[in-house]
Design a protein around this motif. Structure first.
Motif, mmCIF file in Angstrom:
data_model
loop_
_atom_site.group_PDB
_atom_site.id
_atom_site.type_symbol
_atom_site.label_atom_id
_atom_site.label_comp_id
_atom_site.label_asym_id
_atom_site.label_seq_id
_atom_site.Cartn_x
_atom_site.Cartn_y
_atom_site.Cartn_z
ATOM 1 N N GLU A 125 0.829 -1.206 0.000
ATOM 2 C CA GLU A 125 0.000 0.000 0.000
ATOM 3 C C GLU A 125 0.864 1.257 0.000
ATOM 4 O O GLU A 125 0.548 2.237 -0.685
ATOM 5 C CB GLU A 125 -0.935 -0.003 1.209
ATOM 6 N N ALA A 126 1.950 1.237 0.761
ATOM 7 C CA ALA A 126 2.848 2.399 0.815
ATOM 8 C C ALA A 126 3.491 2.640 -0.549
ATOM 9 O O ALA A 126 3.585 3.786 -1.001
ATOM 10 C CB ALA A 126 3.910 2.203 1.892
ATOM 11 N N ALA A 127 3.925 1.566 -1.192
ATOM 12 C CA ALA A 127 4.528 1.704 -2.523
ATOM 13 C C ALA A 127 3.513 2.267 -3.515
ATOM 14 O O ALA A 127 3.841 3.152 -4.309
ATOM 15 C CB ALA A 127 5.062 0.358 -2.996
ATOM 16 N N ALA A 128 2.291 1.777 -3.450
ATOM 17 C CA ALA A 128 1.244 2.289 -4.344
ATOM 18 C C ALA A 128 0.958 3.759 -4.038
ATOM 19 O O ALA A 128 0.784 4.565 -4.954
ATOM 20 C CB ALA A 128 -0.027 1.453 -4.194
ATOM 21 N N TYR A 129 0.921 4.108 -2.760
ATOM 22 C CA TYR A 129 0.659 5.490 -2.357
ATOM 23 C C TYR A 129 1.737 6.429 -2.905
ATOM 24 O O TYR A 129 1.441 7.537 -3.352
ATOM 25 C CB TYR A 129 0.599 5.569 -0.834
ATOM 26 N N LEU A 130 2.995 5.978 -2.882
ATOM 27 C CA LEU A 130 4.102 6.791 -3.379
ATOM 28 C C LEU A 130 4.320 6.627 -4.882
ATOM 29 O O LEU A 130 5.150 7.315 -5.462
ATOM 30 C CB LEU A 130 5.396 6.418 -2.648
ATOM 31 N N ALA A 131 3.598 5.695 -5.499
ATOM 32 C CA ALA A 131 3.712 5.403 -6.933
ATOM 33 C C ALA A 131 5.135 4.982 -7.293
ATOM 34 O O ALA A 131 5.715 5.459 -8.280
ATOM 35 C CB ALA A 131 3.254 6.600 -7.769
ATOM 36 N N ILE A 132 5.693 4.085 -6.474
ATOM 37 C CA ILE A 132 7.027 3.542 -6.719
ATOM 38 C C ILE A 132 6.956 2.022 -6.557
ATOM 39 O O ILE A 132 6.039 1.512 -5.918
ATOM 40 C CB ILE A 132 8.078 4.124 -5.752
ATOM 41 N N PRO A 133 7.930 1.307 -7.089
ATOM 42 C CA PRO A 133 7.954 -0.139 -6.877
ATOM 43 C C PRO A 133 8.239 -0.483 -5.414
ATOM 44 O O PRO A 133 8.970 0.239 -4.729
ATOM 45 C CB PRO A 133 9.110 -0.620 -7.763
ATOM 46 N N LYS A 134 7.684 -1.582 -4.967
ATOM 47 C CA LYS A 134 7.918 -2.046 -3.599
ATOM 48 C C LYS A 134 9.416 -2.278 -3.372
ATOM 49 O O LYS A 134 9.934 -1.988 -2.288
ATOM 50 C CB LYS A 134 7.124 -3.326 -3.367
ATOM 51 N N ALA A 135 10.110 -2.740 -4.378
ATOM 52 C CA ALA A 135 11.552 -2.988 -4.271
ATOM 53 C C ALA A 135 12.317 -1.713 -3.918
ATOM 54 O O ALA A 135 13.344 -1.767 -3.239
ATOM 55 C CB ALA A 135 12.085 -3.581 -5.566
ATOM 56 N N THR A 136 11.820 -0.571 -4.372
ATOM 57 C CA THR A 136 12.480 0.695 -4.051
ATOM 58 C C THR A 136 12.416 0.963 -2.548
ATOM 59 O O THR A 136 13.409 1.400 -1.952
ATOM 60 C CB THR A 136 11.844 1.855 -4.845
ATOM 61 N N LEU A 137 11.283 0.708 -1.935
ATOM 62 C CA LEU A 137 11.182 0.896 -0.484
ATOM 63 C C LEU A 137 12.158 -0.024 0.244
ATOM 64 O O LEU A 137 12.820 0.396 1.200
ATOM 65 C CB LEU A 137 9.750 0.626 -0.002
ATOM 66 N N TYR A 138 12.255 -1.277 -0.198
ATOM 67 C CA TYR A 138 13.213 -2.203 0.410
ATOM 68 C C TYR A 138 14.642 -1.707 0.215
ATOM 69 O O TYR A 138 15.467 -1.771 1.126
ATOM 70 C CB TYR A 138 13.062 -3.603 -0.176
ATOM 71 N N THR A 139 14.963 -1.208 -0.977
ATOM 72 C CA THR A 139 16.303 -0.701 -1.254
ATOM 73 C C THR A 139 16.630 0.479 -0.357
ATOM 74 O O THR A 139 17.720 0.554 0.220
ATOM 75 C CB THR A 139 16.444 -0.301 -2.736
ATOM 76 N N TRP A 140 15.717 1.420 -0.257
ATOM 77 C CA TRP A 140 15.954 2.575 0.611
ATOM 78 C C TRP A 140 16.202 2.133 2.042
ATOM 79 O O TRP A 140 17.017 2.696 2.740
ATOM 80 C CB TRP A 140 14.775 3.527 0.567
ATOM 81 N N ARG A 141 15.482 1.125 2.475
ATOM 82 C CA ARG A 141 15.603 0.667 3.857
ATOM 83 C C ARG A 141 16.928 -0.047 4.106
ATOM 84 O O ARG A 141 17.517 0.108 5.173
ATOM 85 C CB ARG A 141 14.430 -0.241 4.194
ATOM 86 N N THR A 142 17.408 -0.833 3.138
ATOM 87 C CA THR A 142 18.592 -1.649 3.367
ATOM 88 C C THR A 142 19.883 -1.030 2.851
ATOM 89 O O THR A 142 20.920 -1.177 3.477
ATOM 90 C CB THR A 142 18.431 -3.042 2.720
#
Length: 72
Positions: free
Chosen positions: A18-35
């Motif tokens: 849901e967060a990835a959709a809200y930001l209109a980015i791939p879910k993998a991007t959120l994981y990348t930013w985190r790690t």
């Protein structure tokens, strides 16, 4: 005592999908930013071993990353 459940706050906590959709980015991007870019992406919280995002944190992160308007 009321047994009605207030569901208006359910959308305040988002899954990573849901967060990835809200930001209109791939879910993998959120994981990348985190790690790989610790501290860059929006703040997350671990709940039961799963990442969750507060909508307020996503909105704050968006505001922090606004490019200046022309003339600012």
């Amino acid at each position: 005592m009321s047994t009605t459940v207030d569901t208006s706050h359910q959308s305040l906590i988002l899954t990573i999908d849901e967060a990835a959709a809200y930001l209109a980015i791939p879910k993998a991007t959120l994981y990348t930013w985190r790690t790989r870019r610790a501290g860059f992406g929006p703040r997350a919280v671990k709940m039961g071993g799963c990442l969750r995002y507060r909508r307020a944190d996503l909105d704050a992160w968006i505001v922090e990353h606004l490019e200046p308007a022309a003339g600012e």
